[in-house]
Design an enzyme around this catalytic site. Sequence first.
Site, PDB file in Angstrom:
ATOM      1  N   GLU A  31       8.361   3.593  25.149  1.00 38.33           N
ATOM      2  CA  GLU A  31       7.804   4.879  24.733  1.00 38.33           C
ATOM      3  C   GLU A  31       6.417   4.642  24.137  1.00 38.33           C
ATOM      4  OE1 GLU A  31      10.950   4.527  21.908  1.00 38.33           O
ATOM      5  OE2 GLU A  31       9.729   5.509  20.373  1.00 38.33           O
TER       6      GLU A  31
ATOM      7  N   TYR B 235      11.157   8.859  16.163  1.00 33.88           N
ATOM      8  CA  TYR B 235      11.475   7.759  17.074  1.00 33.88           C
ATOM      9  C   TYR B 235      12.422   6.713  16.482  1.00 33.88           C
ATOM     10  CZ  TYR B 235       7.507   5.779  14.490  1.00 33.88           C
ATOM     11  OH  TYR B 235       6.657   5.386  13.501  1.00 33.88           O
TER      12      TYR B 235
ATOM     13  N   CYS C  58     -21.701 -21.757  -5.166  1.00 28.21           N
ATOM     14  CA  CYS C  58     -21.732 -22.569  -6.390  1.00 28.21           C
ATOM     15  C   CYS C  58     -22.480 -23.880  -6.211  1.00 28.21           C
ATOM     16  CB  CYS C  58     -20.315 -22.848  -6.896  1.00 28.21           C
ATOM     17  SG  CYS C  58     -19.397 -24.033  -5.908  1.00 28.21           S
TER      18      CYS C  58
ATOM     19  N   LYS D 156       3.320   4.253  21.738  1.00 28.79           N
ATOM     20  CA  LYS D 156       3.137   3.924  20.327  1.00 28.79           C
ATOM     21  C   LYS D 156       2.082   4.889  19.795  1.00 28.79           C
ATOM     22  CE  LYS D 156       2.361   0.084  17.178  1.00 28.79           C
ATOM     23  NZ  LYS D 156       1.300   0.611  16.357  1.00 28.79           N
TER      24      LYS D 156
ATOM     25  N   ASP E  29     -12.536  14.052 -27.117  1.00 28.21           N
ATOM     26  CA  ASP E  29     -11.578  14.696 -28.017  1.00 28.21           C
ATOM     27  C   ASP E  29     -10.297  13.877 -28.113  1.00 28.21           C
ATOM     28  OD1 ASP E  29     -13.186  16.742 -28.749  1.00 28.21           O
ATOM     29  OD2 ASP E  29     -12.415  18.176 -27.270  1.00 28.21           O
TER      30      ASP E  29
ATOM     31  N   CYS F  64     -16.146 -22.564  -8.900  1.00 25.69           N
ATOM     32  CA  CYS F  64     -16.863 -21.770  -7.894  1.00 25.69           C
ATOM     33  C   CYS F  64     -16.540 -20.301  -8.150  1.00 25.69           C
ATOM     34  CB  CYS F  64     -16.427 -22.164  -6.490  1.00 25.69           C
ATOM     35  SG  CYS F  64     -17.194 -21.112  -5.235  1.00 25.69           S
TER      36      CYS F  64
ATOM     37  N   CYS G 236     -15.320 -25.450   0.175  1.00 21.97           N
ATOM     38  CA  CYS G 236     -16.045 -25.725  -1.060  1.00 21.97           C
ATOM     39  C   CYS G 236     -15.145 -26.572  -1.949  1.00 21.97           C
ATOM     40  CB  CYS G 236     -16.367 -24.406  -1.747  1.00 21.97           C
ATOM     41  SG  CYS G 236     -16.812 -24.570  -3.473  1.00 21.97           S
TER      42      CYS G 236
ATOM     43  N   LYS H  62       0.489  -3.714  23.122  1.00 22.71           N
ATOM     44  CA  LYS H  62      -0.764  -3.021  22.817  1.00 22.71           C
ATOM     45  C   LYS H  62      -1.636  -2.859  24.050  1.00 22.71           C
ATOM     46  CE  LYS H  62      -0.763  -2.368  18.430  1.00 22.71           C
ATOM     47  NZ  LYS H  62      -1.620  -3.050  17.603  1.00 22.71           N
TER      48      LYS H  62
ATOM     49  N   ASP I 269      -0.543   6.657  17.475  1.00 22.75           N
ATOM     50  CA  ASP I 269      -1.497   6.134  16.491  1.00 22.75           C
ATOM     51  C   ASP I 269      -1.643   7.124  15.340  1.00 22.75           C
ATOM     52  OD1 ASP I 269      -3.227   4.384  15.407  1.00 22.75           O
ATOM     53  OD2 ASP I 269      -4.873   4.747  16.812  1.00 22.75           O
TER      54      ASP I 269
ATOM     55  N   CYS J  32     -21.755 -25.299  -0.684  1.00 23.56           N
ATOM     56  CA  CYS J  32     -21.222 -23.953  -0.906  1.00 23.56           C
ATOM     57  C   CYS J  32     -22.347 -23.013  -1.329  1.00 23.56           C
ATOM     58  CB  CYS J  32     -20.136 -24.004  -1.987  1.00 23.56           C
ATOM     59  SG  CYS J  32     -19.606 -22.363  -2.502  1.00 23.56           S
TER      60      CYS J  32
HETATM   61  S1  IVH Z   1       9.562   1.913  16.044  1.00 16.89           S
HETATM   62  C1  IVH Z   1      11.477  -1.144  12.874  1.00 16.89           C
HETATM   63  N1  IVH Z   1       8.317   3.479  17.676  1.00 16.89           N
HETATM   64  O1  IVH Z   1       4.018   1.505  14.742  1.00 16.89           O
HETATM   65  C2  IVH Z   1      10.239  -0.564  13.434  1.00 16.89           C
HETATM   66  N2  IVH Z   1       7.098   2.674  15.819  1.00 16.89           N
HETATM   67  O2  IVH Z   1       3.373  -1.304  14.314  1.00 16.89           O
HETATM   68  C3  IVH Z   1      10.427   0.862  13.826  1.00 16.89           C
HETATM   69  N3  IVH Z   1       4.817   3.518  15.672  1.00 16.89           N
HETATM   70  O3  IVH Z   1       5.239   1.269  11.481  1.00 16.89           O
HETATM   71  C4  IVH Z   1       9.197   1.395  14.433  1.00 16.89           C
HETATM   72  N4  IVH Z   1       4.891   4.778  17.461  1.00 16.89           N
HETATM   73  O4  IVH Z   1       4.363   3.536  12.286  1.00 16.89           O
HETATM   74  C5  IVH Z   1       8.211   2.752  16.571  1.00 16.89           C
HETATM   75  N5  IVH Z   1       7.368   4.928  19.189  1.00 16.89           N
HETATM   76  C6  IVH Z   1       7.273   4.209  18.096  1.00 16.89           C
HETATM   77  C7  IVH Z   1       6.092   4.169  17.345  1.00 16.89           C
HETATM   78  C8  IVH Z   1       6.043   3.373  16.207  1.00 16.89           C
HETATM   79  C9  IVH Z   1       4.145   4.378  16.453  1.00 16.89           C
HETATM   80  C10 IVH Z   1       4.256   2.860  14.497  1.00 16.89           C
HETATM   81  C11 IVH Z   1       5.123   2.887  13.272  1.00 16.89           C
HETATM   82  C12 IVH Z   1       5.299   1.453  12.870  1.00 16.89           C
HETATM   83  C13 IVH Z   1       4.155   0.803  13.535  1.00 16.89           C
HETATM   84  C14 IVH Z   1       4.448  -0.640  13.809  1.00 16.89           C
END
Ligand code: IVH
Length: 717
Positions: free
Chosen positions: A136, A246, A442, A138, A56, A463, A457, A334, A140, A439
């Site tokens: 502190e 945070y 290609c 991190k 339409d 390619c 390549c 990490k 997820d 390659c």
């Molecule tokens: S500080 C300027 N604190 O990790 C950066 N980030 O890999 C400020 N995240 O984008 C971030 N826990 O999403 C900060 N205690 C924590 C966190 C944290 C998780 C994440 C956040 C950031 C990512 C960086």
Amino acid sequence: MKASGQRKSGARVAEQDVTTLTEAEARAELERLAAALAAANTAYHGKDAPELSDADYDRLKQRNADIEARFPALKRADSPSEHIGAAPAEGFSKVSHAQAMLSLGNAFETQDVAEFVARSAKFLGLGEAELSFTAEPKIDGLSLSLRYEQGRLVQAATRGDGTTGENVTANARTIASIPQQLVGAPDILEVRGEVYMRHADFAALNAAQEARGAKSFANPRNAAAGSLRQLDPKITRARPLAFFAYAWGELSQPLATTQMAAIARLQALGFETNPLTALCAGAKELVAHYDRIGAARAQLPYDIDGVVYKVNDLALQARLGFRSTTPRWAIAHKFAAELAWTRLEGIDIQVGRTGALSPVARLQPVTVGGVVVSNATLHNEDYILGRDNKGAGIRGGKDIRVGDLVQVYRAGDVIPKIADVDLSQRPSGAQPYVFPEICPECGSEAVREAGDAVRRCTGGMICPAQAVEKLKHFVSRKAFDIDGLGAKQIEMFYQDDQLAIREPADIFTLAARDAANLTKLRNREGWGARSAEKLFEAIEQKRRIGFARLLFALGIRHVGEQAGKLFANYYLNWEGFVSAVRAAQDEESAAWAELLSIDGVGEVMARALVTAFAQDHERDSILRLVAQLEVQDAEAARSDSPVAGKTLVFTGTLEKMTRAEAKARAESLGAKVAGSVSAKTDLLIAGPGAGSKAKKAAELGIETIDEDGWIALVEGL
Ligand code: IVH
């Protein structure tokens, strides 16, 4: 999106044959059509119930065009046939962050933590004992920025690309741990933190999803992201999300003078903050707290993937500042990657945009850290053979063969890798892998230059794999970022004989070619009238593009996002840049010397750039593209600063700040920092012990100041 279901009246009015319309009737009819189509567009873009079916909508548009063809003088200023452009993107509206939302650099080993502490102290010219840090978990989840004005929550935005995120305010308001109203907060306060989902809530959500026959989520982070990014806030409300604060963005007044106190202040304002946050004196204490959090990890009710360390003193954080995408004052330590054994079923070769042949392991699917893995990178030929490109052994020199039992790991979000091979499980008859010299895409010769680990390549744009990858890069998020034109569509258009996109310029001629063609995009499978039109609009919007993005989008080897910004900030104007690069073809020229004098530009990058603009086919392809565009000059950063756009050179010893700090500061004020004095130098900052550079500056009549002069110049900015 296909419109379906209910149709409203607009399309159903009995329509008179266009050839019999009087002028007055035609005028009234054009008015009706303009209103009906505009309303349909609004409903469509706003994701309300669509008012018209695609068919339409098409019919009304065609009728409008037919009437306009008969009565050209009656064409309205707001004619739907001219409708291009300002429609908001599908889904959430965009929010540009007052302060960029950055990511964090990573530390994996204890050694990396020690280096972070040492590096921070060195940058500041302090002893390590003078620094303290917070540590502190991190979390997820996904980061969210909450903007409060006069204590009221006015906006919530996802991180997006760090500069622009999605407006998820309505959804954030449904999260119980996000206060709607603050008492005693600064007038402007952007609180940043992580949205996450607890394990128990995740399990319950997945059970409910399965019971309804809906898709379950792979892990709590995906569940949190999927729940926050629901277009219907009612769905978000039903999903149990939580938020830890945070960090912060724009503020009208500082929260405190230390990280620790700022977090306490956020808590006092009503935010949840993480109870495992501790103040630590140096690398040893940081690692001890990391171990403590690691030990508690399995009992925590939510996922964490490391520990974040931040310099505690906020004044020192400010002095440390940022690299392009990460702060110097923080790092994420990490947790060790999770490992799993599985069988290598085959090795595929992928050809990338620079022609690199990348071997990819095809694995028997296996769960690693909650995610099913069926591919892993094998890097290159030498890696498969168990040696690096200097011949040294990796994995103890063990090669990888199809059929082997291999140990896979994921570290952070990166592509899975192979850590080890179990030779005792090698099937008899497994043969060493022979890397292709042709390659596979290609048939061109694939060559490995001396000193290069990668075989490439030589087919260039002939390619198809290289061409398609270059195009995908071109439209990717950090490049042209064209809504509705992603990897899948690029593959389709590349194959399409009628509406071929074989080089970037073809994207911008697509709408015109479509208009001239008999076989229209809107009639293709998977496309409707409005999705085709929306694509054309999205492309149209990107004709205006910034210098840095354009350069990055070209996908020149060694010229990445940072390099794009670097050249844009230096040359500011695209045409000026192109002529400088062309002049630099002669490596004896001043243009070449200038290119190399830019801080951050090395010979490899400079040569790659010069080559791209020297080769006929690549240069011509760029020219065809630029002819379709309106390239916006880069703005000199911080034009209000006295050094914006100026080229500075530091020499001698600085006593009140380190060289790194001085350079970072100068760049944040929009200056370019060069390594050597030339006629282009505007200002030399010379500390004690300045030698040949000061002499040369004097000869060239370049203004020279000392460190105090420098501090006075930039103080208070
Ligand atoms: S500080 C300027 N604190 O990790 C950066 N980030 O890999 C400020 N995240 O984008 C971030 N826990 O999403 C900060 N205690 C924590 C966190 C944290 C998780 C994440 C956040 C950031 C990512 C960086």
